[in-house]
Motif scaffolding. Structure first.
Motif, short mmCIF file in Angstrom:
data_model
loop_
_atom_site.label_atom_id
_atom_site.label_comp_id
_atom_site.label_asym_id
_atom_site.label_seq_id
_atom_site.Cartn_x
_atom_site.Cartn_y
_atom_site.Cartn_z
N THR A 1 13.78 91.75 74.16
CA THR A 1 13.12 90.87 73.20
C THR A 1 13.96 89.66 72.83
O THR A 1 13.48 88.76 72.16
CB THR A 1 12.75 91.64 71.91
OG1 THR A 1 13.95 92.17 71.35
CG2 THR A 1 11.76 92.75 72.20
N ARG B 1 13.03 103.38 75.74
CA ARG B 1 12.85 103.65 74.32
C ARG B 1 11.71 102.77 73.84
O ARG B 1 11.37 101.76 74.47
CB ARG B 1 14.13 103.41 73.52
CG ARG B 1 14.62 102.00 73.48
CD ARG B 1 15.86 101.90 72.63
NE ARG B 1 16.47 100.60 72.77
CZ ARG B 1 17.62 100.28 72.25
NH1 ARG B 1 18.30 101.17 71.55
NH2 ARG B 1 18.12 99.09 72.41
N THR B 2 11.12 103.14 72.74
CA THR B 2 9.98 102.42 72.21
C THR B 2 10.41 101.08 71.64
O THR B 2 11.38 101.01 70.89
CB THR B 2 9.28 103.27 71.13
OG1 THR B 2 8.87 104.50 71.72
CG2 THR B 2 8.07 102.55 70.56
N ARG B 3 9.68 100.05 72.01
CA ARG B 3 9.98 98.70 71.51
C ARG B 3 9.50 98.59 70.06
O ARG B 3 8.39 98.98 69.73
CB ARG B 3 9.25 97.68 72.37
CG ARG B 3 9.59 96.27 72.04
CD ARG B 3 8.94 95.26 72.95
NE ARG B 3 8.21 95.84 74.06
CZ ARG B 3 7.47 95.13 74.88
NH1 ARG B 3 7.36 93.85 74.73
NH2 ARG B 3 6.83 95.71 75.87
N THR B 4 10.36 98.06 69.20
CA THR B 4 10.03 97.93 67.78
C THR B 4 10.01 96.48 67.30
O THR B 4 9.87 96.25 66.11
CB THR B 4 11.02 98.73 66.92
OG1 THR B 4 12.35 98.23 67.16
CG2 THR B 4 10.95 100.22 67.24
N GLU B 5 10.21 95.52 68.21
CA GLU B 5 10.14 94.11 67.83
C GLU B 5 9.52 93.30 68.95
O GLU B 5 9.58 93.67 70.11
CB GLU B 5 11.53 93.56 67.47
CG GLU B 5 12.50 93.53 68.63
CD GLU B 5 13.89 93.03 68.23
OE1 GLU B 5 14.27 93.16 67.07
OE2 GLU B 5 14.58 92.52 69.12
#
Length: 191
Positions: free
Chosen positions: A148, A177-181
């Motif tokens: 990101t 891993r899960t993207r959080t942004e």
């Protein structure tokens, strides 16, 4: 973001030869016409047709400039219609290539190049795909990295070197891993 990372931070410090290849999210994901995803996928697909027309006549050299020009218009400028003739003019190419956007004859070339990339990583991935030549003469690819933001140069080089090791190591397949942004595109590049 991955393209900016590789070109801006990694390539100046590593011996990289970059060949840009298409992956059409229109062909890969096959969204229904009229769906919210379809228009963006079609816009990208039309730009890929132009890219392949450019490559067929002029080779690989102008492809990065085309990629930067269209990606900047899509991601920074949020250009919905994607003025292909203006984009070609900005990078010094003949506007005749814009006609390829609606020419389905380029779809086979896009599919062939896409299939070659997916053959390296499998069909259950998206974009980006990066491929590396291995010491044994084979080529291995990896989906990603999905980033990101572009790390500073030192971190970018560590990240690249680790990715090369992972990708070229027998038996390695996946990190996730899960993207959080959302992507942080930063200032518009001067293209």
């Amino acid at each position: 973001m991955t393209a900016r990372w590789v070109v801006d931070e990694v390539q100046p410090h590593r011996d990289l030869e970059i060949t840009w290849q298409p992956i059409s999210l229109l062909k890969k994901n096959q969204p229904e016409p009229g769906s919210p995803y379809y228009e963006g996928a079609m816009r990208g697909h039309r730009a890929l047709r132009v890219m392949e027309a450019i490559r067929a006549e002029l080779g690989d050299e102008p492809i990065q400039a085309w990629y930067w020009q269209t990606a900047t218009r899509i991601h920074h400028d949020r250009e919905e219609g994607l003025d292909l003739e203006d984009a070609l003019t900005k990078i010094g190419l003949d506007t005749k290539f814009a006609a390829a956007a609606d020419d389905e004859r380029w779809d086979d070339e896009i599919q062939t190049r896409m299939d070659a990339g997916l053959a390296l990583v499998g069909d259950d991935v998206g974009t980006p795909i990066i491929a590396f030549p291995c010491d044994d003469g084979t080529t291995r690819g990896i989906f990603g990295p999905v980033i990101t933001q572009v790390p500073d140069t030192e971190q970018s080089l560590k990240f690249w070197d680790a990715m090369v090791v992972f990708t070229t190591t027998d038996g390695f397949w996946e990190l996730k891993r899960t993207r959080t942004e959302a992507p942080q595109f930063g200032d518009r590049p001067d293209v």
